[in-house]
Design a protein around this motif. Structure first.
Motif, PDB file in Angstrom:
ATOM      1  N   THR A  10      -7.189  18.135  -8.788  1.00 35.35           N
ATOM      2  CA  THR A  10      -6.628  19.322  -9.358  1.00 35.35           C
ATOM      3  C   THR A  10      -5.280  18.867  -9.869  1.00 35.35           C
ATOM      4  O   THR A  10      -4.580  18.010  -9.352  1.00 35.35           O
ATOM      5  N   LYS A  15      -1.886  22.478  -9.180  1.00 34.83           N
ATOM      6  CA  LYS A  15      -1.138  22.371  -7.757  1.00 34.83           C
ATOM      7  C   LYS A  15       0.165  22.785  -7.574  1.00 34.83           C
ATOM      8  O   LYS A  15       0.296  23.850  -6.409  1.00 34.83           O
ATOM      9  N   PHE A  31      -5.079  27.115   6.928  1.00 34.11           N
ATOM     10  CA  PHE A  31      -5.266  26.933   5.387  1.00 34.11           C
ATOM     11  C   PHE A  31      -6.731  26.256   5.226  1.00 34.11           C
ATOM     12  O   PHE A  31      -6.843  25.119   6.039  1.00 34.11           O
ATOM     13  N   ASP A  33      -9.275  24.263   2.845  1.00 31.02           N
ATOM     14  CA  ASP A  33      -9.745  23.785   1.561  1.00 31.02           C
ATOM     15  C   ASP A  33     -11.236  23.515   1.615  1.00 31.02           C
ATOM     16  O   ASP A  33     -11.646  22.392   2.225  1.00 31.02           O
ATOM     17  N   ALA A  36     -13.033  19.775  -0.676  1.00 34.85           N
ATOM     18  CA  ALA A  36     -11.919  19.215  -0.376  1.00 34.85           C
ATOM     19  C   ALA A  36     -11.542  17.810  -1.183  1.00 34.85           C
ATOM     20  O   ALA A  36     -10.396  17.377  -1.497  1.00 34.85           O
ATOM     21  N   ILE A  41      -5.006  19.218  -1.920  1.00 36.22           N
ATOM     22  CA  ILE A  41      -4.354  20.554  -1.701  1.00 36.22           C
ATOM     23  C   ILE A  41      -3.990  20.652  -0.256  1.00 36.22           C
ATOM     24  O   ILE A  41      -3.004  21.299   0.039  1.00 36.22           O
ATOM     25  N   GLY A  42      -4.966  20.436   0.603  1.00 33.38           N
ATOM     26  CA  GLY A  42      -4.660  20.516   2.143  1.00 33.38           C
ATOM     27  C   GLY A  42      -3.461  19.820   2.562  1.00 33.38           C
ATOM     28  O   GLY A  42      -2.512  20.268   3.248  1.00 33.38           O
ATOM     29  N   ILE A  53      -4.574  22.973   8.895  1.00 38.76           N
ATOM     30  CA  ILE A  53      -5.454  22.669   7.733  1.00 38.76           C
ATOM     31  C   ILE A  53      -6.644  22.127   8.151  1.00 38.76           C
ATOM     32  O   ILE A  53      -6.933  21.620   9.171  1.00 38.76           O
ATOM     33  N   LEU A  55     -10.033  21.109   6.267  1.00 42.88           N
ATOM     34  CA  LEU A  55     -10.695  20.357   4.758  1.00 42.88           C
ATOM     35  C   LEU A  55     -12.182  20.224   4.991  1.00 42.88           C
ATOM     36  O   LEU A  55     -12.909  19.380   6.020  1.00 42.88           O
ATOM     37  N   GLU A  57     -15.567  18.813   3.338  1.00 42.36           N
ATOM     38  CA  GLU A  57     -16.100  17.837   2.414  1.00 42.36           C
ATOM     39  C   GLU A  57     -17.367  17.141   2.988  1.00 42.36           C
ATOM     40  O   GLU A  57     -17.449  16.951   4.241  1.00 42.36           O
ATOM     41  N   PHE A 100      -9.176  28.105  -0.188  1.00 42.97           N
ATOM     42  CA  PHE A 100      -8.938  27.381  -1.588  1.00 42.97           C
ATOM     43  C   PHE A 100     -10.355  26.780  -1.797  1.00 42.97           C
ATOM     44  O   PHE A 100     -10.723  25.909  -1.024  1.00 42.97           O
ATOM     45  N   ASP A 102     -12.453  24.482  -5.082  1.00 40.92           N
ATOM     46  CA  ASP A 102     -12.533  23.979  -6.276  1.00 40.92           C
ATOM     47  C   ASP A 102     -13.892  23.235  -6.217  1.00 40.92           C
ATOM     48  O   ASP A 102     -13.752  22.029  -6.234  1.00 40.92           O
TER      49      ASP A 102
END
Length: 167
Positions: A10, A15, A31, A33, A36, A41-42, A53, A55, A57, A100, A102
């Motif tokens: 990002t 961001k 949050f 992500d 990730a 972002i996280g 948080i 993440l 991935e 979030f 992406d």
């Protein structure tokens, strides 16, 4: 193009925009992500006061890097396919204030993300779903569960932010 060969972090201006829009709401938030990548972002959400948080991935190379940056274990790293992880969070009754996503551009995953998040309700009632996408991707203004709250364009990148419809 495969996510395993091309990483598109990002942009800083995008961001910054996310965290400017939600500056006070991030504090003490949950949050998530998805896709990730490098986890930026996280990590930024953590820096802005998010309480938890997560993440998600599944690229082993990126997971290794995420584990290295996460030496103090303040971030939960989920090593799974995003869509499998969403189902797992739902079964665990886990809810987030921010989701979030992406995903890799040009792989048409946005409809699938929206569908999975409608089927597996992991977003808190007042939560926000933030989708980062290429400006030519046409995301729906509303779905049975979500409606666009804000849309912001930064060069070739757009942030489409959804909220849940009132029940």
């Amino acid at each position: 193009m495969s996510r395993k060969t091309i990483l598109r972090p990002t942009q800083n201006k995008v961001k910054q925009a996310i965290f400017n829009i939600f500056q006070n709401e991030i504090i003490n938030s949950e949050f998530l992500d998805l896709f990730a990548g490098t986890g930026q972002i996280g990590i930024e959400a953590l820096n802005h006061g998010a309480k938890n948080i997560v993440l998600v991935e599944n690229n082993p190379v990126l997971i290794k890097k995420l584990n290295e940056i996460n030496a103090d274990k303040k971030i939960e790293i989920v090593k799974k396919d995003v869509f499998f992880a969403i189902g797992n969070f739902y079964r665990q009754n886990k809810k987030f204030d921010f989701v979030f996503a992406d995903p890799p551009y040009h792989e048409n995953l946005y409809d699938k993300i929206l569908t999975e998040l409608e089927k597996h309700d992991i977003l808190n009632t007042q939560g926000r779903l933030i989708l980062e996408h290429y400006w030519r991707e046409n995301l729906p203004e509303e779905t049975p569960v979500f409606k666009v709250w804000q849309k912001k364009k930064y060069g070739d990148t757009v942030l489409t932010i959804y909220k849940k419809k009132a029940v």
